[in-house]
Design an enzyme around this catalytic site. Sequence first.
Site, PDB file in Angstrom:
ATOM      1  N   GLY A  47       2.727 -20.644 -16.847  1.00  0.00           N
ATOM      2  CA  GLY A  47       2.043 -21.926 -16.904  1.00  0.00           C
ATOM      3  C   GLY A  47       0.946 -22.108 -15.880  1.00  0.00           C
ATOM      4  O   GLY A  47       0.293 -23.148 -15.852  1.00  0.00           O
ATOM      5  N   HIS A  48       0.689 -21.103 -15.038  1.00  0.00           N
ATOM      6  CA  HIS A  48      -0.287 -21.279 -13.955  1.00  0.00           C
ATOM      7  C   HIS A  48      -1.204 -20.072 -13.857  1.00  0.00           C
ATOM      8  O   HIS A  48      -1.047 -19.266 -12.944  1.00  0.00           O
ATOM      9  CB  HIS A  48       0.454 -21.465 -12.635  1.00  0.00           C
ATOM     10  CG  HIS A  48      -0.370 -22.069 -11.547  1.00  0.00           C
ATOM     11  ND1 HIS A  48      -1.138 -21.336 -10.680  1.00  0.00           N
ATOM     12  CD2 HIS A  48      -0.546 -23.359 -11.184  1.00  0.00           C
ATOM     13  CE1 HIS A  48      -1.726 -22.138  -9.814  1.00  0.00           C
ATOM     14  NE2 HIS A  48      -1.378 -23.369 -10.106  1.00  0.00           N
ATOM     15  N   PHE A  49      -2.080 -19.859 -14.619  1.00  0.00           N
ATOM     16  CA  PHE A  49      -2.544 -20.553 -15.809  1.00  0.00           C
ATOM     17  C   PHE A  49      -2.505 -19.560 -16.943  1.00  0.00           C
ATOM     18  O   PHE A  49      -2.796 -18.390 -16.706  1.00  0.00           O
ATOM     19  CB  PHE A  49      -3.958 -21.082 -15.603  1.00  0.00           C
ATOM     20  CG  PHE A  49      -4.056 -22.038 -14.433  1.00  0.00           C
ATOM     21  CD1 PHE A  49      -3.640 -23.354 -14.569  1.00  0.00           C
ATOM     22  CD2 PHE A  49      -4.537 -21.619 -13.198  1.00  0.00           C
ATOM     23  CE1 PHE A  49      -3.739 -24.240 -13.508  1.00  0.00           C
ATOM     24  CE2 PHE A  49      -4.628 -22.503 -12.132  1.00  0.00           C
ATOM     25  CZ  PHE A  49      -4.229 -23.807 -12.287  1.00  0.00           C
TER      26      PHE A  49
END
Length: 146
Positions: A47-49
């Site tokens: 999720g990052h990124f």
Amino acid sequence: MMDIHQILKLLPHRYPFLLVDRVVELERGERIQAIKNVTINEPFFTGHFPNRPVMPGVLMLEALAQAAGLLSFDMMGEAPGDDKVFYFVGIDGARFKRPVEPGDQLILDVKLDRIKGGIYKFGGVARVGDSVACEAEIMCTMRTVA
């Protein structure tokens, strides 16, 4: 100087939050140099990124704090027990200078600046090669827990 098996004896952290893979230099009570090998398999990259994976800055700081914990336990000459924990209690002057991406090796340099009133103060720099990724002053304390 200290492999993952020795690190696991000193730090309570485990996957996915153990952020030190090896200690390459250690001067008891003075300084430590450790490494974190950053791979695409790190869970935070999901999720990052998703399209441009970058290690979160707060995790670079946590890696420095874990290296500081290793320096502290080594300095005391004892392994932590279920009753002793090092807590990260403060940070000053945190600066992020470059992104850390999959494939990078994060070099963690931490030196003990002082101990006062049970608070350990460290200076920390995380690098990739010769390039500074982040730097900060880190404060920790040891507590006995029931």
